[in-house]
Design a protein around this motif. Structure first.
Motif, PDB file in Angstrom:
ATOM      1  N   SER A   1       0.995  -1.133  -0.057  1.00  0.00           N
ATOM      2  CA  SER A   1      -0.079  -0.029   0.059  1.00  0.00           C
ATOM      3  C   SER A   1       0.806   1.298  -0.091  1.00  0.00           C
ATOM      4  CB  SER A   1      -0.852   0.034   1.107  1.00  0.00           C
ATOM      5  OG  SER A   1      -0.224  -0.294   2.551  1.00  0.00           O
ATOM      6  N   MET A   2       2.040   1.210   0.724  1.00  0.00           N
ATOM      7  CA  MET A   2       2.901   2.591   0.525  1.00  0.00           C
ATOM      8  C   MET A   2       3.430   2.789  -0.693  1.00  0.00           C
ATOM      9  SD  MET A   2       5.363   2.005   4.093  1.00  0.00           S
ATOM     10  CE  MET A   2       6.341   3.218   3.458  1.00  0.00           C
ATOM     11  N   ASN A   3       3.594   1.704  -1.525  1.00  0.00           N
ATOM     12  CA  ASN A   3       4.379   1.563  -2.748  1.00  0.00           C
ATOM     13  C   ASN A   3       3.447   1.748  -3.965  1.00  0.00           C
ATOM     14  OD1 ASN A   3       7.039   2.113  -1.797  1.00  0.00           O
ATOM     15  ND2 ASN A   3       7.138  -0.138  -1.484  1.00  0.00           N
ATOM     16  N   ARG A   4       2.211   1.457  -3.587  1.00  0.00           N
ATOM     17  CA  ARG A   4       1.159   1.470  -4.716  1.00  0.00           C
ATOM     18  C   ARG A   4       1.405   2.342  -5.779  1.00  0.00           C
ATOM     19  NH1 ARG A   4      -1.252  -2.110  -8.111  1.00  0.00           N
ATOM     20  NH2 ARG A   4      -2.995  -1.112  -8.986  1.00  0.00           N
ATOM     21  N   HIS A   5       1.728   3.670  -5.517  1.00  0.00           N
ATOM     22  CA  HIS A   5       1.761   4.975  -6.390  1.00  0.00           C
ATOM     23  C   HIS A   5       2.900   4.452  -7.330  1.00  0.00           C
ATOM     24  CE1 HIS A   5       5.497   6.539  -4.794  1.00  0.00           C
ATOM     25  NE2 HIS A   5       5.113   5.875  -3.667  1.00  0.00           N
ATOM     26  N   LYS A   6       3.619   3.753  -7.184  1.00  0.00           N
ATOM     27  CA  LYS A   6       4.767   3.616  -8.075  1.00  0.00           C
ATOM     28  C   LYS A   6       4.236   2.667  -9.283  1.00  0.00           C
ATOM     29  CE  LYS A   6       8.461   2.997  -4.762  1.00  0.00           C
ATOM     30  NZ  LYS A   6       9.682   2.059  -4.235  1.00  0.00           N
ATOM     31  N   MET A   7       2.967   1.999  -9.225  1.00  0.00           N
ATOM     32  CA  MET A   7       2.692   1.264 -10.098  1.00  0.00           C
ATOM     33  C   MET A   7       1.886   2.204 -11.367  1.00  0.00           C
ATOM     34  SD  MET A   7       3.331  -1.732  -9.572  1.00  0.00           S
ATOM     35  CE  MET A   7       4.672  -0.957  -8.658  1.00  0.00           C
ATOM     36  N   THR A   8       1.693   3.287 -10.918  1.00  0.00           N
ATOM     37  CA  THR A   8       1.345   4.489 -12.206  1.00  0.00           C
ATOM     38  C   THR A   8       2.472   4.870 -12.942  1.00  0.00           C
ATOM     39  OG1 THR A   8       1.949   6.582 -10.660  1.00  0.00           O
ATOM     40  CG2 THR A   8      -0.409   5.293 -10.544  1.00  0.00           C
ATOM     41  N   THR A   9       3.917   4.352 -12.706  1.00  0.00           N
ATOM     42  CA  THR A   9       4.904   4.729 -13.505  1.00  0.00           C
ATOM     43  C   THR A   9       5.642   3.410 -13.912  1.00  0.00           C
ATOM     44  OG1 THR A   9       6.332   4.887 -11.763  1.00  0.00           O
ATOM     45  CG2 THR A   9       5.207   6.922 -12.423  1.00  0.00           C
ATOM     46  N   VAL A  10       5.009   2.296 -13.748  1.00  0.00           N
ATOM     47  CA  VAL A  10       5.809   1.139 -14.149  1.00  0.00           C
ATOM     48  C   VAL A  10       6.079   0.926 -15.775  1.00  0.00           C
ATOM     49  CG1 VAL A  10       5.363  -1.493 -14.471  1.00  0.00           C
ATOM     50  CG2 VAL A  10       4.847  -0.252 -12.071  1.00  0.00           C
ATOM     51  N   THR A  11       7.111   0.541 -16.234  1.00  0.00           N
ATOM     52  CA  THR A  11       7.448   0.565 -17.420  1.00  0.00           C
ATOM     53  C   THR A  11       6.470  -0.353 -18.037  1.00  0.00           C
ATOM     54  OG1 THR A  11       9.760   1.012 -17.132  1.00  0.00           O
ATOM     55  CG2 THR A  11       9.443  -0.039 -19.227  1.00  0.00           C
ATOM     56  N   PRO A  12       6.278   0.006 -19.334  1.00  0.00           N
ATOM     57  CA  PRO A  12       5.470  -1.253 -20.255  1.00  0.00           C
ATOM     58  C   PRO A  12       6.054  -2.600 -20.171  1.00  0.00           C
ATOM     59  CG  PRO A  12       5.120   0.697 -21.238  1.00  0.00           C
ATOM     60  CD  PRO A  12       6.175   0.910 -20.211  1.00  0.00           C
ATOM     61  N   SER A  13       5.443  -3.546 -19.664  1.00  0.00           N
ATOM     62  CA  SER A  13       6.160  -4.863 -19.412  1.00  0.00           C
ATOM     63  C   SER A  13       5.552  -6.012 -20.325  1.00  0.00           C
ATOM     64  CB  SER A  13       6.010  -5.169 -18.152  1.00  0.00           C
ATOM     65  OG  SER A  13       6.867  -4.373 -17.389  1.00  0.00           O
ATOM     66  N   TYR A  14       6.006  -6.994 -20.753  1.00  0.00           N
ATOM     67  CA  TYR A  14       5.640  -7.851 -21.343  1.00  0.00           C
ATOM     68  C   TYR A  14       4.731  -8.807 -20.383  1.00  0.00           C
ATOM     69  CZ  TYR A  14       5.443 -12.561 -23.555  1.00  0.00           C
ATOM     70  OH  TYR A  14       4.894 -13.811 -24.385  1.00  0.00           O
ATOM     71  N   HIS A  15       3.741  -8.895 -20.916  1.00  0.00           N
ATOM     72  CA  HIS A  15       2.670  -9.635 -19.826  1.00  0.00           C
ATOM     73  C   HIS A  15       2.913 -11.263 -20.022  1.00  0.00           C
ATOM     74  CE1 HIS A  15      -1.274 -10.335 -17.722  1.00  0.00           C
ATOM     75  NE2 HIS A  15      -1.449 -11.498 -18.660  1.00  0.00           N
ATOM     76  N   ALA A  16       3.164 -11.764 -18.914  1.00  0.00           N
ATOM     77  CA  ALA A  16       3.294 -13.098 -18.516  1.00  0.00           C
ATOM     78  C   ALA A  16       2.453 -13.875 -17.376  1.00  0.00           C
ATOM     79  CB  ALA A  16       4.783 -13.480 -18.648  1.00  0.00           C
ATOM     80  N   GLU A  17       2.274 -12.968 -16.379  1.00  0.00           N
ATOM     81  CA  GLU A  17       1.555 -13.622 -15.169  1.00  0.00           C
ATOM     82  C   GLU A  17       0.133 -12.661 -14.938  1.00  0.00           C
ATOM     83  OE1 GLU A  17       1.882 -15.850 -13.474  1.00  0.00           O
ATOM     84  OE2 GLU A  17       4.093 -16.799 -13.606  1.00  0.00           O
TER      85      GLU A  17
END
Length: 737
Positions: free
Chosen positions: A643-659
């Motif tokens: 919950s503290m680091n959830r804000h980082k998900m708004t900037t996550v690099t576009p990643s290959y979807h595998a999971e």
């Protein structure tokens, strides 16, 4: 005898809004199908415009250009004397539908709208399309004037209908409908439909292929019939990779199989089958259930035959065994094909990767090496499109790749970014791996840049921060780590833009990220550090799977340098060394192992577990290793980090979807990024079970006391005093850790 039919299905590497290229690939697939004697050709879902158009489906341009392509198909000599089944968006009565259009000899036979929308995980079809929910109902669709001019038709059938030829009957399913418990093929089969088709845009996910194959096999095992499956291939401009696997099945047996991972833009699978085999199978297995519905399928009749009068000597396809890739092979092939699609369509000249000598960045490097291996093999096999694209990427019209290492040297640059906190071991591991895969490798020391930035801070504030090992506070320690991480990001982009220029070569490089899915889940990375890249091929893959993948690469690609990388403990090397040795490890910072984190991630995303339900599951799953109290500590620690680091998900690099437990906020995981990090009610429920209600009350009374939470955060531990959740989140955003 007139009972054998030749049918074709395909996998196409379509690209959203690439109407010109999409048309060429559709025509090529029809041409190949006809060359193999097919009388029917099936293509993937929304193949005319590309599946991944997203909000472009709202635009009238997308509908207009799709009809323009359809007109070109109708007019082409290539599409004559074969029933063509293509996918495109169509608006009927001001409602937008995802449709199949079946046509023959410049006449549209029917339009079949999708009835079950994919609207979970990666898919948002209900955002752009409506399902056709009028079972067995068919209406008149008024064709646009541009189509009327070619076909001479004013209206055509639109709705839930099947196509009846002089010798058989064909019914359509579209992707998600196969996965639905009330799949259309069930009732169609009971009403005598003999050939089923499925046009899909089904993405790759580790260990998913067997689900798809088993569904298709079971569709005809129960009631007999022939099943054709077509699928999209390639990245289509998005995070997912559509992995082909076109196939033909009869009575539960696979008789033709396309590749799951391939660099071929067009792959056509044909099969010749005997309709009497379907009729005999149904006569024995399904006869008691073959009865007419009160409202039967609407049949559109066409004066056309799939079979010929004299086919007794025409051989039919026999059952084969499907080849499934191992997860390690899937990681090697899927992201590699995705990277190639992205590179060749981006207009860039290659990749740059900060190579740290750890498991994650080494996995990314191995995927690029796998890509180069696939490219060299495709060129050797005579794939002219791949050769043309490779030459364009390297900027040499005469270039002919001979070996993966030699191609790596041209399109792949790696760099080890050392600081005073880096060890010689990681530097040598990175160098050795780069030598073995053939990348152009650089050693870059970042200390000068770090000290320059700290010098600016010191001039302004009069203070110079210290590491915790040198007597500094947790906040100083965190800031010093983040400066190093962010400097690496700045330098990565600088070298990506100018390293080829410095060597007198044209073009720029795409920066590759190497944060795995588990680190993204907990936010265990520095915001805007080297996790901020152009694309990330391993961002949807767990640490445990990456380790298995590297073991596979040791033998598959003869890369012995990976053995020492696998044996080393994961570390960010952002804190001072102790006697020249690493003192900071990732798992110690996170407070749990990567294996534990992988289990927690699946429970959080796939099983939809909150803190209490996750605790209830884990006390049974981990009962042999941890007490309920220890499980409670790990669960609460995870949710605090999450919950503290959830804000980082708004900037996550576009990643290959595998999971399917990817935490990517931008597309896949639509949850808040501002939480009450104390989870007071939820954690109290856990405490009541784990350590008794009395202790839980004591914890509640102590909640207002000052407390220090050691949190694995930004690849470090940071002490947080009393703070309400909003202040806490504001702090993490400002630090960006």
């Amino acid at each position: 005898m007139g009972r054998k039919v030749t049918l074709a299905t395909c996998s196409l590497n379509q690209w959203a809004l690439d109407f010109e290229g999409n048309l060429e690939r559709i025509l090529k697939s029809i041409e190949i199908a006809k060359a193999h004697g097919a009388k029917y050709r099936l293509g993937p879902e929304l193949e005319i415009c590309g599946y991944g158009c997203a909000d472009h489906f709202y635009e009238s341009d997308t509908l207009l250009h799709s009809f323009q392509v359809l007109r070109k198909l109708l007019e082409s000599a290539v599409t004559q004397d074969i029933i063509c089944d293509v996918g495109m968006p169509i608006m009927h009565h001001n409602v937008r539908y995802n449709c199949r259009v079946l046509f023959l000899n410049r006449k549209i036979l029917l339009i079949r709208p999708k009835m079950v929308m994919a609207n979970h995980g990666n898919y948002r079809e209900l955002r752009w399309f409506s399902p056709w929910n009028q079972l067995r109902n068919v209406e008149e669709y008024f064709l646009p004037r541009m189509i009327q001019e070619v076909t001479g038709q004013v209206t055509v059938p639109f709705g839930d209908c099947v196509l009846s030829t002089k010798d058989t009957c064909i019914g359509t399913e579209i992707c998600e409908e196969l996965w639905n418990p009330r799949s259309p093929h069930i009732q169609m089969g009971l009403e005598g439909v003999e050939i089923f088709t499925n046009s899909s845009a089904s993405h790759h996910e580790l260990r998913k292929a067997d689900q798809r194959v088993n569904l298709i096999k079971s569709a005809t095992t129960k009631s007999g019939g022939i099943y054709l499956y077509a699928n999209q291939r390639g990245c289509d401009g998005d995070r997912v990779y559509y992995d082909g696997c076109a196939m033909v099945v009869i009575n539960g047996d696979i008789v033709a199989q396309g590749a799951q991972f391939s660099l071929n833009d067009v792959e056509v699978i044909t099969a010749t089958l005997d309709l009497e085999d379907v009729r005999s199978y149904r006569g024995e297995v399904c006869q008691p259930n073959m009865e007419r519905e009160p409202k039967p399928c609407h049949r559109v009749k066409v004066d056309f035959s799939f079979s010929s009068g004299d086919d007794i000597f025409l051989p039919t396809h026999q059952p084969i065994t499907w080849h499934f890739h191992t997860p390690e092979e899937e990681i090697s092939l899927g992201p590699a094909c995705w990277l190639w699609d992205y590179l060749r369509r981006s207009g860039q000249a290659g990749f740059l990767l900060p190579l740290s000598g750890g498991v994650d960045s080494s996995s990314t490097a191995c995927i690029v090496h796998s890509m180069c291996t696939l490219l060299c093999q495709a060129v050797k096999d005579g794939n002219g499109q791949v050769l043309e694209d490779v030459r364009r990427v390297v900027g040499d019209d005469s270039y002919h790749p001979q070996h993966p290492g030699e191609l790596c040297a041209r399109i792949f640059t790696t760099c080890y970014m050392a600081s005073e906190n880096s060890s010689e071991d990681t530097c040598s591991r990175a160098r050795e791996l780069a030598n073995q895969i053939g990348s152009t490798h650089m050693n870059i020391n970042i200390d000068m840049a770090v000290k320059g930035i700290l010098g600016i801070f010191s001039v302004v504030t009069g203070r110079w921060p210290q590491f915790r090992a040198n007597g500094g506070s947790h906040r100083e320690n965190l800031a010093l780590q983040n400066v190093q991480a962010r400097v690496r990001m700045v330098l990565a982009y600088l070298f990506a833009q100018l390293s080829l220029w410095a060597r007198g070569k044209p073009g720029g490089l795409l920066v590759l990220g190497s944060a795995n899915v588990d680190e993204s889940l907990t936010g265990y990375f520095t915001k805007y550090d080297c996790s901020s890249a152009d694309i990330n091929p391993i961002g949807g893959i767990s640490k445990e799977d990456l380790k298995s993948f590297l073991l596979y690469c040791v033998e598959q690609f003869q890369l012995p340098a990976l053995r020492s990388i696998l044996s080393a403990p994961p570390t960010a090397e952002l804190e001072p060394l102790t006697d020249g040795q690493v003192s900071q490890t990732d798992e110690a910072d996170m407070g749990m192992t990567y294996t534990e984190l992988s289990v927690i991630g699946r429970l959080r995303k796939i099983s939809k577990c909150g803190p209490f339900s996750m605790f209830c599951k884990l006390i049974h799953m981990w009962k042999d290793a941890l007490s309920p109290t220890e499980v409670a500590q790990k669960v609460k620690h995870f949710f605090r980090m999450y919950s503290m680091n959830r804000h980082k998900m708004t900037t996550v690099t576009p990643s290959y979807h595998a999971e399917s437990y990817s935490p990517d906020d931008n597309r896949f995981d639509l949850r808040p990024f501002l939480y009450n990090t104390r989870w007071t009610w939820q954690f109290r429920c856990i405490d009541q079970v784990a350590i008794g209600e009395g202790v839980a009350k004591a914890n509640a009374s102590d909640a207002n006391d000052d407390q220090t939470l050691a949190i694995g955060y930004g690849r470090s531990r940071v002490a947080l005093g009393r703070s309400n959740s909003f202040e806490l989140q504001q702090s993490t955003r400002l630090q960006g850790s």
